[in-house]
Design a protein around this motif. Structure first.
Motif, PDB file in Angstrom:
ATOM      1  N   HIS A 158      24.128  47.484 130.503  1.00 32.81           N
ATOM      2  CA  HIS A 158      24.057  47.558 129.049  1.00 32.81           C
ATOM      3  C   HIS A 158      23.075  48.660 128.672  1.00 32.81           C
ATOM      4  N   TRP A 159      23.440  49.485 127.704  1.00 34.61           N
ATOM      5  CA  TRP A 159      22.650  50.654 127.355  1.00 34.61           C
ATOM      6  C   TRP A 159      21.223  50.321 126.952  1.00 34.61           C
ATOM      7  N   GLU A 160      21.032  49.149 126.317  1.00 34.18           N
ATOM      8  CA  GLU A 160      19.689  48.833 125.831  1.00 34.18           C
ATOM      9  C   GLU A 160      18.665  48.669 126.958  1.00 34.18           C
ATOM     10  N   LEU A 175      16.151  51.381 127.511  1.00 33.81           N
ATOM     11  CA  LEU A 175      14.953  51.462 126.684  1.00 33.81           C
ATOM     12  C   LEU A 175      13.764  50.773 127.352  1.00 33.81           C
ATOM     13  N   GLY A 180      12.817  49.769 119.935  1.00 32.61           N
ATOM     14  CA  GLY A 180      14.238  50.103 119.978  1.00 32.61           C
ATOM     15  C   GLY A 180      15.050  49.033 120.688  1.00 32.61           C
ATOM     16  N   TYR A 181      14.519  48.520 121.798  1.00 33.87           N
ATOM     17  CA  TYR A 181      15.206  47.458 122.540  1.00 33.87           C
ATOM     18  C   TYR A 181      15.333  46.199 121.680  1.00 33.87           C
ATOM     19  N   LEU A 209      18.027  46.622 119.114  1.00 26.15           N
ATOM     20  CA  LEU A 209      19.383  46.607 119.669  1.00 26.15           C
ATOM     21  C   LEU A 209      19.849  45.198 120.033  1.00 26.15           C
ATOM     22  N   ILE A 210      18.944  44.370 120.552  1.00 30.52           N
ATOM     23  CA  ILE A 210      19.361  43.003 120.900  1.00 30.52           C
ATOM     24  C   ILE A 210      19.163  42.047 119.726  1.00 30.52           C
ATOM     25  N   GLN A 211      18.669  42.594 118.613  1.00 32.67           N
ATOM     26  CA  GLN A 211      18.476  41.835 117.370  1.00 32.67           C
ATOM     27  C   GLN A 211      17.619  40.590 117.590  1.00 32.67           C
TER      28      GLN A 211
END
Length: 303
Positions: free
Chosen positions: A179-181, A184, A242-243, A246-248
Motif C-alpha cells: 500500500h502506497w501509504e 510515508l 501524511g500517513y 491517508l489512513i484517515q
C-alpha cells in the motif's frame, strides 16, 4: 581524551558498536507494526528480518572501522570514540575476516527470510538482488577504492535502506501486499535515521575534512548542516501526518509525544561548540527514533 582499548574483547565490542543496533531495528519494527495493524503480521518474518538487519548493521560497523582506518579518517585528529583497528589491538586482516563472517551470516539469514516469505521466483530474485545491494551498501560505505560515504552519498543510502526499503520491504514480506501509504512511514524512518548520520558527520566534520571525506556537513558547512538536521527531524513528522491523513486515523499521531525530545536534540546539536559536546546527541537521536517507533506502535495498535 579518548579511552584506550587494551584487549581484543573490548576492541571487538567497540567494533560491533552495539549502540547502533536499536536504530537498525527501528525500520523492521515499524514495518511489522503496520503489518500487525492490517492483520498480516507473521512472527517468523519479524524474527528473521530482525536477525538479518542486525547482521547487516554489524557488517556495516566493521566495514566502517576497517575503511576509515585504511583511508585515514580514523586518525588521531578524529574526535569520536576510538575505533578497534585504530587502537592497534585488531589487525586489518582480522577485521576483514570478521567482515566476511558477518557478510555470510547476513546472506544466509536473508536467504532464509525471503525463502520463507515468498513462493514466487520472480519476487524471490528481486529480494535477493535487494539483499545483495544491502550487503554491498554495508561494505562500500567507507571500504573499497571508491567508498560512497567519502563523496557525500551516505545520507541517500541511509534514507533508502534504513527508511524506505527497511519499512516497506518488511511490511511486504509479512503479507505479500503493498500500500502506497507505507512509503510515508518509510520516509519518517529515513529522515530520522539520516539525522543520526548527519549528527555523526557534524561531530566528525574537522577530521573528515582533513581525511578527504566529503560528507554533507563537510560540503555545506556546519551551520547549513544544523539547518539540514532540523529539516530531517520535522520532515519525519510531516511524513507521519501524511500517513495519518491517508489512513484517515489520528492513532499514528501518538508518536508526536517524541517530538519535544527530538526538538531538544536538534537544539543541543545547534548549540554544541565542538565534537565532544555534539557526540551525546548521536546516541540520543538513535534512541529517540526507536522511541518514536514504539509510540507509533502504541498509538496504532492499542488506541
Amino acid at each position: 581524551m579518548k579511552k584506550t582499548i587494551t584487549n581484543k574483547k573490548e576492541a571487538w565490542l567497540h567494533a560491533v558498536r552495539l549502540r547502533t543496533l536499536p536504530l537498525a531495528l527501528a525500520s523492521i519494527f515499524a514495518g511489522s507494526i503496520v503489518a500487525a495493524f492490517e492483520g498480516i503480521f507473521r512472527w517468523e518474518i519479524f524474527v528473521l528480518a530482525s536477525l538479518t538487519t542486525i547482521f547487516l548493521q554489524i557488517l556495516s560497523n566493521l566495514s566502517n572501522d576497517y575503511g576509515d582506518s585504511v583511508h585515514g579518517a580514523d586518525s588521531e585528529d578524529r574526535s569520536g570514540p576510538v575505533r578497534a583497528v585504530q587502537s592497534g589491538v585488531i589487525t586489518l586482516a582480522e577485521m576483514k575476516k570478521a567482515m566476511y563472517l558477518f557478510g555470510m551470516l547476513s546472506f544466509i539469514s536473508g536467504i532464509s527470510l525471503v525463502y520463507l516469505a515468498l513462493n514466487d521466483w520472480l519476487l524471490f530474485s528481486l529480494f535477493m538482488v535487494l539483499g545483495l545491494l544491502a550487503i554491498w551498501a554495508a561494505i562500500s560505505y567507507t571500504s573499497g577504492s571508491n567508498p560512497y560515504g567519502y563523496v557525500g552519498l551516505g545520507d541517500i543510502s541511509v534514507f533508502i535502506f534504513f527508511g524506505i526499503l527497511g519499512v516497506v520491504g518488511t511490511y511486504f514480506l509479512h503479507g505479500l501486499q503493498f500500500h502506497w501509504e507505507v512509503l510515508l512511514i518509510g520516509g519518517s524512518l529515513g529522515c530520522f535515521s539520516t539525522a543520526v548520520l548527519n549528527i555523526n558527520n557534524i561531530r566528525d566534520i574537522e577530521s573528515d575534512e582533513k581525511a578527504g571525506k566529503r560528507s554533507i556537513p563537510v560540503r555545506i558547512g556546519r551551520n547549513a548542516a544544523v539547518l539540514y538536521n532540523w529539516i530531517l527531524i520535522f520532515g519525519g513528522y510531516l511524513f507521519l501526518v501524511g500517513y495519518a491523513l491517508l489512513i484517515q486515523s489520528s492513532k499514528p499521531l501518538f508518536a508526536f509525544v517524541a517530538l519535544p525530545l527530538m526538538f531538544l536534540i536538534g537544539l543541543g546539536v545547534q548549540k554544541a561548540k565542538d565534537a565532544h559536546s555534539t557526540d551525546p546527541f548521536l546516541k540520543k537521536m538513535a534512541l529517540s527514533t526507536l522511541l518514536w517507533v514504539i509510540l507509533f506502535g502504541i498509538g496504532l495498535l492499542l488506541f
